[in-house]
Design a protein around this motif. Structure first.
Motif, PDB file in Angstrom:
ATOM      1  N   GLY A 218       0.833  -1.194   0.000  1.00 36.99           N
ATOM      2  CA  GLY A 218       0.000   0.000   0.000  1.00 36.99           C
ATOM      3  C   GLY A 218       0.871   1.247   0.000  1.00 36.99           C
ATOM      4  N   PRO A 219       0.228   2.426   0.013  1.00 34.59           N
ATOM      5  CA  PRO A 219       0.963   3.676  -0.145  1.00 34.59           C
ATOM      6  C   PRO A 219       1.813   4.056   1.077  1.00 34.59           C
ATOM      7  CG  PRO A 219      -1.376   4.116   0.251  1.00 34.59           C
ATOM      8  CD  PRO A 219      -1.232   2.633   0.101  1.00 34.59           C
ATOM      9  N   ASN A 241     -11.050   4.042   2.847  1.00 34.49           N
ATOM     10  CA  ASN A 241     -11.760   2.967   2.152  1.00 34.49           C
ATOM     11  C   ASN A 241     -11.320   1.543   2.473  1.00 34.49           C
ATOM     12  OD1 ASN A 241     -13.560   4.548   0.257  1.00 34.49           O
ATOM     13  ND2 ASN A 241     -11.572   5.446  -0.212  1.00 34.49           N
ATOM     14  N   ALA A 242     -10.135   1.347   3.033  1.00 32.32           N
ATOM     15  CA  ALA A 242      -9.635  -0.016   3.242  1.00 32.32           C
ATOM     16  C   ALA A 242     -10.373  -0.681   4.402  1.00 32.32           C
ATOM     17  CB  ALA A 242      -8.135   0.018   3.527  1.00 32.32           C
ATOM     18  N   PRO A 243     -10.417  -2.016   4.419  1.00 29.57           N
ATOM     19  CA  PRO A 243     -10.999  -2.736   5.562  1.00 29.57           C
ATOM     20  C   PRO A 243     -10.348  -2.335   6.892  1.00 29.57           C
ATOM     21  CG  PRO A 243     -10.662  -4.249   3.731  1.00 29.57           C
ATOM     22  CD  PRO A 243     -10.043  -2.932   3.327  1.00 29.57           C
ATOM     23  N   LEU A 244      -9.011  -2.167   6.892  1.00 26.89           N
ATOM     24  CA  LEU A 244      -8.321  -1.709   8.110  1.00 26.89           C
ATOM     25  C   LEU A 244      -8.043  -0.218   7.960  1.00 26.89           C
ATOM     26  CD1 LEU A 244      -5.796  -4.682   8.532  1.00 26.89           C
ATOM     27  CD2 LEU A 244      -8.037  -4.387   9.629  1.00 26.89           C
ATOM     28  N   GLN A 245      -8.714   0.591   8.784  1.00 25.21           N
ATOM     29  CA  GLN A 245      -8.625   2.044   8.615  1.00 25.21           C
ATOM     30  C   GLN A 245      -7.492   2.632   9.429  1.00 25.21           C
ATOM     31  OE1 GLN A 245     -12.988   2.986   9.072  1.00 25.21           O
ATOM     32  NE2 GLN A 245     -12.527   3.976   7.116  1.00 25.21           N
ATOM     33  N   SER A 249       2.308   1.236   7.883  1.00 20.55           N
ATOM     34  CA  SER A 249       3.685   1.589   8.220  1.00 20.55           C
ATOM     35  C   SER A 249       4.641   0.735   7.399  1.00 20.55           C
ATOM     36  CB  SER A 249       3.941   1.388   9.718  1.00 20.55           C
ATOM     37  OG  SER A 249       4.063   0.014  10.015  1.00 20.55           O
ATOM     38  N   ALA A 250       5.807   1.312   7.115  1.00 18.23           N
ATOM     39  CA  ALA A 250       6.820   0.575   6.342  1.00 18.23           C
ATOM     40  C   ALA A 250       7.200  -0.706   7.077  1.00 18.23           C
ATOM     41  CB  ALA A 250       8.039   1.465   6.127  1.00 18.23           C
ATOM     42  N   GLU A 251       7.148  -0.660   8.411  1.00 18.52           N
ATOM     43  CA  GLU A 251       7.520  -1.814   9.220  1.00 18.52           C
ATOM     44  C   GLU A 251       6.610  -3.019   8.932  1.00 18.52           C
ATOM     45  OE1 GLU A 251       7.281  -0.996  13.387  1.00 18.52           O
ATOM     46  OE2 GLU A 251       8.008  -3.000  13.953  1.00 18.52           O
ATOM     47  N   GLU A 252       5.335  -2.748   8.640  1.00 11.95           N
ATOM     48  CA  GLU A 252       4.414  -3.851   8.349  1.00 11.95           C
ATOM     49  C   GLU A 252       4.807  -4.576   7.067  1.00 11.95           C
ATOM     50  OE1 GLU A 252       0.160  -2.738  10.147  1.00 11.95           O
ATOM     51  OE2 GLU A 252       0.974  -1.111   8.941  1.00 11.95           O
ATOM     52  N   ASP A 276      -1.459  -4.223   2.395  1.00 13.00           N
ATOM     53  CA  ASP A 276      -2.074  -2.943   2.038  1.00 13.00           C
ATOM     54  C   ASP A 276      -3.319  -2.636   2.875  1.00 13.00           C
ATOM     55  OD1 ASP A 276      -3.839  -4.815   1.092  1.00 13.00           O
ATOM     56  OD2 ASP A 276      -4.101  -3.898  -0.883  1.00 13.00           O
ATOM     57  N   ASN A 277      -3.391  -3.205   4.071  1.00  9.78           N
ATOM     58  CA  ASN A 277      -4.580  -3.031   4.923  1.00  9.78           C
ATOM     59  C   ASN A 277      -5.844  -3.568   4.257  1.00  9.78           C
ATOM     60  OD1 ASN A 277      -3.472  -1.903   7.304  1.00  9.78           O
ATOM     61  ND2 ASN A 277      -3.282   0.086   6.295  1.00  9.78           N
ATOM     62  N   GLY A 278      -5.676  -4.391   3.213  1.00 14.16           N
ATOM     63  CA  GLY A 278      -6.825  -5.031   2.562  1.00 14.16           C
ATOM     64  C   GLY A 278      -7.472  -4.220   1.464  1.00 14.16           C
ATOM     65  N   LEU A 279      -6.877  -3.067   1.137  1.00 11.57           N
ATOM     66  CA  LEU A 279      -7.524  -2.186   0.149  1.00 11.57           C
ATOM     67  C   LEU A 279      -7.800  -2.895  -1.174  1.00 11.57           C
ATOM     68  CD1 LEU A 279      -8.562   0.711  -0.382  1.00 11.57           C
ATOM     69  CD2 LEU A 279      -6.299   1.240  -1.318  1.00 11.57           C
TER      70      LEU A 279
END
Ligand code: NAD
Length: 286
Positions: A218-219, A241-245, A249-252, A276-279
């Motif tokens: 993700g971004p 918009n992603a499932p996880l709002q 983080s780059a660490e993820e 990408d937090n599920g986006l």
């Protein structure tokens, strides 16, 4: 025994490459970096001056050690590829052995082998132009720096990656869905990178039992992303918009890379892993 990783595409402490290096270091890996030649001086002097010390802190409180930084320009495979104007360019003339083949040879000379290869680099000179306004030269430059650079890197490092080893690149969903603004052939370059991930997984798997995967991230507000110009909008869009709002983080992404490089992922190859937090799973903005 600890593993050794070579991470291509680290020139500051803001990008995915740096975060991947940290996650691998936290898991006990020895870290070698490949840094773009024009960015090498400032990166090395910032490292020496302690500018990155805060970002070098690992979860156990120790500082990430970088064993060696290699100059690299991944658009050149060997010296015969390098045009005169680059050879005589001040920033390039100041270092040597920075073509892909020479870097692989130097790493072999210095360390013998590696276990983990990471490609965290991309470049598209016309990225801000829509595809319809992209020149042939700009399009091919995007593919050369962002896609073939990975084929070349894996090709030259493959003989020194220990069997069971792993290779990872970073991609972006613009390869498969329309992301207006990600232009200049960069969407095409990521599509090539993802397709190559499958073919290279087959070839490197059969040849050397090496796994090949790519992370669709993700971004992140990295230096490269800021140059594209719409990164803040993409981050806001994802949070909305992603499932996880939450902000990614780059660490993820670093942690996912450490997982993919570990024996926990020993049956995973040829995949695009979304971090990408599920986006990517959304069909419509809400
Ligand atoms: P970054 O600026 O930290 O990394 C890009 C690196 O590529 C820089 O260090 C740059 O010096 C290097 N580079 C450019 N041309 C090179 C060349 N010819 N040879 C060697 N190095 C070269 O930015 P980042 O966003 O962390 O990018 C890392 C990877 O992540 C890229 O593949 C990018 O497309 C991907 N990615 C980024 C995002 C994002 O939102 N930032 C999202 C998905 C994927």
């Amino acid at each position: 025994k600890g593993k050794r990783a070579f991470i291509a595409g680290v020139a500051d402490d803001n990008g995915y490459g740096w975060a991947i290096a940290k996650s691998l270091a936290a898991a006990g890996a020895e870290i070698l970096l490949g840094t773009w030649v024009p960015a090498l001086n400032i990166f090395e002097s910032s490292l020496r001056r302690g500018k990155f010390d805060e970002s070098r802190v690992l979860p156990d409180g120790s500082l990430m050690e970088i064993t060696k930084v290699y100059p690299l320009d991944a658009v050149f495979d060997n010296l015969e590829d390098v045009p005169e104007d680059i050879k005589s360019n001040k920033r390039y003339a100041g270092s040597s052995k920075w073509t892909v083949q020479e870097v692989a040879e130097s790493v072999k000379e210095d360390f013998g082998s590696i276990d983990i290869l990471v490609h965290s680099l991309a470049n598209g000179p016309e990225v801000t132009k829509p595809l319809l306004e992209t020149s042939r030269k700009g399009y091919l430059a995007a593919l050369s720096a962002s896609s073939y650079s990975y084929v070349s890197l894996l090709k030259h490092f493959l003989p020194i990656i220990n069997p069971g080893g792993s290779s990872i690149s970073l991609t972006y969903i613009a390869s498969e869905r329309i992301i207006p603004g990600y232009g200049g052939g960069m969407s095409s370059a990521k599509a090539a990178l993802e397709s190559d991930t499958r073919v290279l997984a087959f070839e490197a798997g059969r040849k050397r039992k090496i796994r090949v995967n790519t992370i669709s991230a993700g971004p992140l507000r990295s230096r490269a992303a800021k140059a594209i110009g719409f990164i803040d909008m993409m981050i806001d869009y994802s949070i909305a918009n992603a499932p996880l709002q939450k902000e990614l983080s780059a660490e993820e992404v670093g942690n996912a890379a450490a997982f993919l490089s570990s024996p926990l992922a020993s049956a995973i190859t040829g995949t695009v892993l979304y971090v990408d937090n599920g986006l990517n799973a959304m069909g419509v903005g809400v």
